[in-house]
Design a protein around this motif. Sequence first.
Motif, mmCIF file in Angstrom:
data_model
loop_
_atom_site.group_PDB
_atom_site.id
_atom_site.type_symbol
_atom_site.label_atom_id
_atom_site.label_comp_id
_atom_site.label_asym_id
_atom_site.label_seq_id
_atom_site.Cartn_x
_atom_site.Cartn_y
_atom_site.Cartn_z
ATOM 1 N N ALA A 189 0.841 -1.188 0.000
ATOM 2 C CA ALA A 189 0.000 0.000 0.000
ATOM 3 C C ALA A 189 0.880 1.243 0.000
ATOM 4 N N GLU A 190 1.913 1.212 0.819
ATOM 5 C CA GLU A 190 2.805 2.355 0.938
ATOM 6 C C GLU A 190 3.486 2.654 -0.390
ATOM 7 N N SER A 191 3.858 1.586 -1.097
ATOM 8 C CA SER A 191 4.625 1.784 -2.324
ATOM 9 C C SER A 191 3.796 2.422 -3.424
ATOM 10 N N VAL A 192 2.470 2.487 -3.266
ATOM 11 C CA VAL A 192 1.675 3.218 -4.254
ATOM 12 C C VAL A 192 1.107 4.491 -3.640
ATOM 13 N N GLY A 193 1.709 4.893 -2.529
ATOM 14 C CA GLY A 193 1.382 6.193 -1.976
ATOM 15 C C GLY A 193 0.200 6.237 -1.023
ATOM 16 N N ILE A 194 -0.311 5.074 -0.606
ATOM 17 C CA ILE A 194 -1.396 5.082 0.379
ATOM 18 C C ILE A 194 -0.789 5.322 1.758
ATOM 19 N N LYS A 195 -1.412 6.206 2.548
ATOM 20 C CA LYS A 195 -0.878 6.490 3.880
ATOM 21 C C LYS A 195 -1.372 5.412 4.843
ATOM 22 N N VAL A 196 -0.450 4.572 5.266
ATOM 23 C CA VAL A 196 -0.835 3.393 6.035
ATOM 24 C C VAL A 196 -1.427 3.764 7.394
ATOM 25 N N VAL A 197 -0.735 4.626 8.125
ATOM 26 C CA VAL A 197 -1.203 4.972 9.470
ATOM 27 C C VAL A 197 -2.562 5.662 9.401
ATOM 28 N N LYS A 198 -2.696 6.570 8.450
ATOM 29 C CA LYS A 198 -3.958 7.292 8.319
ATOM 30 C C LYS A 198 -5.105 6.317 8.016
ATOM 31 N N THR A 199 -4.862 5.382 7.107
ATOM 32 C CA THR A 199 -5.908 4.443 6.729
ATOM 33 C C THR A 199 -6.294 3.561 7.915
ATOM 34 N N LYS A 200 -5.288 3.088 8.654
ATOM 35 C CA LYS A 200 -5.596 2.264 9.826
ATOM 36 C C LYS A 200 -6.366 3.078 10.860
ATOM 37 N N PHE A 201 -5.994 4.352 10.997
ATOM 38 C CA PHE A 201 -6.683 5.211 11.949
ATOM 39 C C PHE A 201 -8.155 5.348 11.556
ATOM 40 N N ILE A 202 -8.395 5.571 10.277
ATOM 41 C CA ILE A 202 -9.789 5.696 9.827
ATOM 42 C C ILE A 202 -10.558 4.411 10.132
ATOM 43 N N ALA A 203 -9.932 3.267 9.851
ATOM 44 C CA ALA A 203 -10.601 1.991 10.120
ATOM 45 C C ALA A 203 -10.932 1.868 11.601
ATOM 46 N N LEU A 204 -9.997 2.264 12.448
ATOM 47 C CA LEU A 204 -10.249 2.174 13.886
ATOM 48 C C LEU A 204 -11.376 3.105 14.322
ATOM 49 N N MET A 205 -11.429 4.293 13.742
ATOM 50 C CA MET A 205 -12.483 5.224 14.140
ATOM 51 C C MET A 205 -13.852 4.733 13.647
ATOM 52 N N ILE A 206 -13.893 4.155 12.459
ATOM 53 C CA ILE A 206 -15.168 3.589 12.000
ATOM 54 C C ILE A 206 -15.566 2.457 12.942
ATOM 55 N N GLY A 207 -14.592 1.612 13.285
ATOM 56 C CA GLY A 207 -14.852 0.523 14.227
ATOM 57 C C GLY A 207 -15.332 1.066 15.566
ATOM 58 N N GLY A 208 -14.671 2.130 16.048
ATOM 59 C CA GLY A 208 -15.066 2.721 17.327
ATOM 60 C C GLY A 208 -16.488 3.250 17.273
ATOM 61 N N PHE A 209 -16.861 3.843 16.141
ATOM 62 C CA PHE A 209 -18.214 4.379 15.967
ATOM 63 C C PHE A 209 -19.240 3.246 16.063
ATOM 64 N N ILE A 210 -18.978 2.169 15.333
ATOM 65 C CA ILE A 210 -19.947 1.069 15.293
ATOM 66 C C ILE A 210 -20.033 0.374 16.653
ATOM 67 N N ALA A 211 -18.873 0.139 17.280
ATOM 68 C CA ALA A 211 -18.881 -0.517 18.584
ATOM 69 C C ALA A 211 -19.617 0.348 19.604
ATOM 70 N N SER A 212 -19.432 1.675 19.504
ATOM 71 C CA SER A 212 -20.106 2.569 20.448
ATOM 72 C C SER A 212 -21.619 2.469 20.323
ATOM 73 N N LEU A 213 -22.110 2.318 19.100
ATOM 74 C CA LEU A 213 -23.562 2.143 18.931
ATOM 75 C C LEU A 213 -24.015 0.931 19.732
ATOM 76 N N GLY A 214 -23.182 -0.135 19.719
ATOM 77 C CA GLY A 214 -23.505 -1.331 20.501
ATOM 78 C C GLY A 214 -23.545 -1.018 21.982
ATOM 79 N N GLY A 215 -22.594 -0.208 22.447
ATOM 80 C CA GLY A 215 -22.590 0.166 23.859
ATOM 81 C C GLY A 215 -23.821 0.983 24.215
ATOM 82 N N ILE A 216 -24.158 1.921 23.339
ATOM 83 C CA ILE A 216 -25.317 2.784 23.593
ATOM 84 C C ILE A 216 -26.594 1.951 23.678
ATOM 85 N N TYR A 217 -26.687 0.967 22.788
ATOM 86 C CA TYR A 217 -27.869 0.103 22.803
ATOM 87 C C TYR A 217 -28.006 -0.580 24.171
#
Lengths: 310, 521
Positions: A189-217
């Motif tokens: 991914a890096e070798s074609v210019g994708i920002k690895v840390v940023k992408t993982k961070f986004i994935a974690l935040m999406i995951g955090g959003f979805i998991a939080s909905l579970g907590g709220i429920y």
Amino acid sequence: MDAIFSSIFSAEFVFSVLRVSTPLIFVSLAALVVRNGGVMCIAFEGMMLFSALGAVIGSAFAQNQIVGVLLGLIMGMAIAAIFAYFVLVLNSNGVLTGLALNILGSGGTVFMLYLISGDKGSSTALKSLMIPNINIPIIKNIPILGEIISGHNVLTYVALLTVVFVYLLINKTPLGLRIRSVGENPHAAESVGIKVVKTKFIALMIGGFIASLGGIYMSMGYLPFFTRDMMAGRGFMGIAAQNLGQGLTFPTFIAALLFGSAEALSNIMQSLRLPSELMQMVPYIFTLVGLMLVGGDKNKKASKKEAKNE
Amino acid sequence: MNNVKDEYILSMENITKIYGNGFMANKNVNLRVKKGEIHALIGENGAGKSTLMKVLFGQEQPEEGKIIYKGKEVKITNPLVALDHGIGMVHQHFMLAPSLTVAENMVLGIEPKNKGFFDYAEAVRLTSEVSKKYNLPIDPNAKVKDLPVGYKQRVEILKILLRGVDVLILDEPTAVLTPQETDELFVQLRELRKQGYTIIFISHKLKEVKSLCDNLTVLRNGRVTGIASVADLSEQDISRLMVGRDVSLTIEKDSPKTKKTVLKVRNLTYKNSDNKALVSNVSFSIREGEILGIAGVEGNGQREISALITGLEEKQSGDIYLFDEEISSQSIRKLREKGVSHISEDRMTFGTVADASVEENLISDRFYKKEFNKNGLLDAKKIADLSNKLIKEYLVKCDSKNAEIKTLSGGNIQKVVAAREFSANPKLIIANQPTRGIDVGASEFIRKKLISLRDKGSAVLLISADLTEVITVSDSLLVMNEGKIVAYFDDTNDLTEETVGEYMLGIKHQTAEEIGGCCYE
Ligand SMILES: Nc1ncnc2c1ncn2[C@@H]1O[C@H](COP(=O)(O)OP(=O)(O)OP(=O)(O)O)[C@@H](O)[C@H]1O
Ligand SMILES: [Mg+2]
């Protein structure tokens, strides 16, 4: 025995499966997004505890469900962000960080609860609100099907929509493709210019959003209040369901429903005066067996892959 | 003056690169490449070739020096900038996501979109389009993990062509390819040169450099030691430039003095989980003082045979005897104690621990033995002595014995593996691709070492995809095709590569009787 069977083969039971599965569906989908991004995160338990408490506090003080949901999301995602910062930026060990955040979730929520309500066990003293159940017009009048599908909490329907959302995100969007590539071969991914840390961070935040909905429920739908350690391992069962589903959306959804059924079953058996301690184990045993089955399968797959690679 | 400059599409000037640990991998390096040429960058393992190319591709930042590209000075701060300028790189190790399809890998980072969604159909179309344009056929819908190595490489090349590059950097593209795949690649590269592309080509194989490249730059210890036109040099000259001394490209050895039978393999069959036989009914023997070679296109059962003998893979049917004792149920440590040494073709997985030091890797097969322990603790002095001795004897280029393996260059990692395996007093050596990715000097060293061990009475099974190597080093030779032995030659002296090639490709077969010649008690 008859009593058990008649309970299981009823519309009520299937209804309760959906009800019980809702938090598992959320958290397993969260785990799925994060895993596709190649991050080993076990901090869902902590995220969900904080979001459940946040939802209670927000809705109690503002007397408004939306504020509750928002505060829940903020608190849950804050934990996800802390995890991301430690693991992605400071390069600390993911498992240890996750463990620490789960312990923080367990102790920290009780501490906050005590500060706010003076109670260490539950938030019954706070007048928190619930998210309503809704009846679906027309469908609710269909016999059996109506009884099963209609009348659920709004968040249960959101959970079902999230399944579709996650499927589309992972498989049909550029972001999903990047998340998968980063998870599989970050160097590529890096070798074609994708920002690895940023992408993982986004994935974690999406995951955090979805998991939080579970907590709220949990604190605004499943129960009308927050109790200490109310996730009872659901965060981990979500990870297990995701594993059982091999990181694919629909199999993961089915696995979450399966674990949910085991839990619903254990609820019924407890009400039938079978020893409740024993029955409470059922969902966890289910999880273990599930993981064993997948584990065995994976081993076989791994050796096959090796053979192919060379 | 201007004209001279214009001739070069790219020039790297006075590049100095110092790694975080203080190691200077490039010192004042100049590299000038003309438009439309294939320029070879050669040098020993650890000379700094990959480092220089990573600087050009923006993966490493140089301490000093500048890059002039198409007449202008450019700052290449990351790979995206390099790609924007039209410089693309195919790495020594594949940069692909295996479970994604070819089309998905192709467009990674520049995904076509349709209403916010990823437009897979368009990705497939783009893939087919470049694949047609450059005449490099590929199935856009295949999963990358299901492709043979040659095709993976093709995806890598197409990937950078899709991004519209003018300069292609290929870092040891042929190291993992079979001779046939290499030939095919060269046809493609020549075609690209004809279309005006500029290619920088790294390889340890002099024959390849000779047949493909126009000019060359030689690196040694991080410095440029030679710039020349390939046509003016012989292979011998090139290897002298690289190593700084004469390297014998042929091998001298006495005829083998064979004694007792060491290894007997009988009716070995191995199936994968799809029930496909990867090894079928293979039988052979090796005696003390003999090198038995296995030639064959990679992936025809050689990997499985070496894994079965060394205990890495569980046996399914057939027998493996070491000095008349059935060994297939024994632990790997037991096997090693009985004198089995193994150079795996995958040095990073089975040969070394990347995060451990050179020293730790050198003693990983013997640290538990009495001689390396004192009062229940490891005997640091003895271990240090041994490591220093081996590092010196095997010419391992490293900071010190405490350097982590992963900071060594590929060839030096291989030398560490060879040092450990050859110094264990082996009775049987299973050497699988022992010189892959290794420079001429070090390859010569390892081959000579194998022969001297043979002369001391070890039995050697040499598996190699390098036909010249397997024919010249081995005393007798098996040829494998699709998991079966298709030929046996008890003497390799008059054997030609053409003859072996015909058996390798399955064009010819020997009779069961002729093949049976390699089985004795
Ligand atoms: N990340 C790193 N940190 C420290 N030293 C490094 C690092 N990467 C490479 N080196 C060192 O720099 C030197 C040059 O390495 P490089 O990979 O450029 O060699 P190479 O010419 O490509 O060799 P090979 O033919 O074996 O691939 C080696 O001695 C290696 O040990
Ligand atoms: Mg290199």
